[in-house]
Design a protein around this motif. Structure first.
Motif, PDB file in Angstrom:
ATOM      1  N   SER A  93      12.100  -4.814 -24.750  1.00 21.10           N
ATOM      2  CA  SER A  93      12.803  -3.620 -24.279  1.00 21.10           C
ATOM      3  C   SER A  93      11.830  -2.593 -23.707  1.00 21.10           C
ATOM      4  CB  SER A  93      13.579  -2.970 -25.427  1.00 21.10           C
ATOM      5  OG  SER A  93      14.360  -3.944 -26.086  1.00 21.10           O
ATOM      6  N   CYS A  94      10.730  -2.398 -24.400  1.00 21.57           N
ATOM      7  CA  CYS A  94       9.730  -1.432 -23.952  1.00 21.57           C
ATOM      8  C   CYS A  94       8.750  -2.073 -22.968  1.00 21.57           C
ATOM      9  CB  CYS A  94       8.942  -0.883 -25.134  1.00 21.57           C
ATOM     10  SG  CYS A  94       9.946  -0.016 -26.353  1.00 21.57           S
ATOM     11  N   CYS A 143      10.278  -2.976 -33.287  1.00 18.62           N
ATOM     12  CA  CYS A 143       9.444  -2.108 -32.463  1.00 18.62           C
ATOM     13  C   CYS A 143       9.484  -0.676 -33.029  1.00 18.62           C
ATOM     14  CB  CYS A 143       9.986  -2.123 -31.043  1.00 18.62           C
ATOM     15  SG  CYS A 143       9.199  -0.937 -29.969  1.00 18.62           S
ATOM     16  N   CYS A 169       7.330  -6.112 -27.378  1.00 17.64           N
ATOM     17  CA  CYS A 169       8.697  -5.621 -27.345  1.00 17.64           C
ATOM     18  C   CYS A 169       9.242  -5.783 -25.928  1.00 17.64           C
ATOM     19  CB  CYS A 169       8.758  -4.150 -27.757  1.00 17.64           C
ATOM     20  SG  CYS A 169      10.428  -3.480 -27.585  1.00 17.64           S
ATOM     21  N   LEU A 184       8.951   1.955 -31.501  1.00 17.98           N
ATOM     22  CA  LEU A 184       9.394   2.896 -30.467  1.00 17.98           C
ATOM     23  C   LEU A 184      10.905   2.856 -30.258  1.00 17.98           C
ATOM     24  CD1 LEU A 184       6.555   2.143 -27.891  1.00 17.98           C
ATOM     25  CD2 LEU A 184       6.641   4.015 -29.552  1.00 17.98           C
ATOM     26  N   CYS A 185      11.459   1.649 -30.185  1.00 19.17           N
ATOM     27  CA  CYS A 185      12.885   1.548 -29.879  1.00 19.17           C
ATOM     28  C   CYS A 185      13.676   0.827 -30.977  1.00 19.17           C
ATOM     29  CB  CYS A 185      13.082   0.820 -28.539  1.00 19.17           C
ATOM     30  SG  CYS A 185      12.667  -0.934 -28.643  1.00 19.17           S
TER      31      CYS A 185
HETATM   32 ZN   LIG Z   1      10.467  -1.281 -28.103  1.00 26.65          ZN
END
Ligand SMILES: [Zn+2]
Length: 122
Positions: A75-76, A90, A73, A92-93
């Motif tokens: 972004s993460c 993802c 990911c 998470l996000c």
């Molecule tokens: Zn993410």
């Protein structure tokens, strides 16, 4: 029913691997299957029973490990595991995941031979 052809190639590969041990009987075959490989385990087991008849693999156990799908990911900035195969997002996000890997593999992890201490790593 592509499981049958998959199993046939597994049997071929294992038979080849154990040919170095004359008379050896295979006790257990461990297989790693990616979550995206679209393999149905029950079907795989069923085909395995048929395809191993009259081979050194007859009567051996097929142990299937499903490998989860993962990716990166951006972004993460970390590697994540994808929970759903419907969308590569993802957990998470919820952003898109790149470099999706693990999931299509189908490989023999190890072969255990009866009456032998050693395990053949492939
Ligand atoms: Zn993410």
């Amino acid at each position: 029913m592509h499981e049958l052809s998959l199993v046939a190639s597994i049997v071929d590969a294992v038979t080849e691997s154990v040919s170095a041990y004359p008379g050896a009987r295979v006790k257990e075959v461990r297989l790693r299957v990616g979550a995206l490989a679209a393999v149905i385990e029950e079907s795989l087991q069923f085909c395995y029973g048929i395809a191993t008849e009259d081979t050194p693999l007859q009567g051996s156990a097929l142990i299937v490990t499903v490998v989860p799908v993962g990716g990166h990911c951006p972004s993460c900035a970390r590697d994540v595991e994808i929970a759903s195969l419907q969308s590569f997002r993802c957990p998470l996000c919820c952003g898109p995941v790149e470099n999706v890997r693990q999931g299509r593999e189908l490989e023999i992890e190890s072969i255990e031979i009866e009456d032998a201490e050693e395990t053949v790593q492939s």
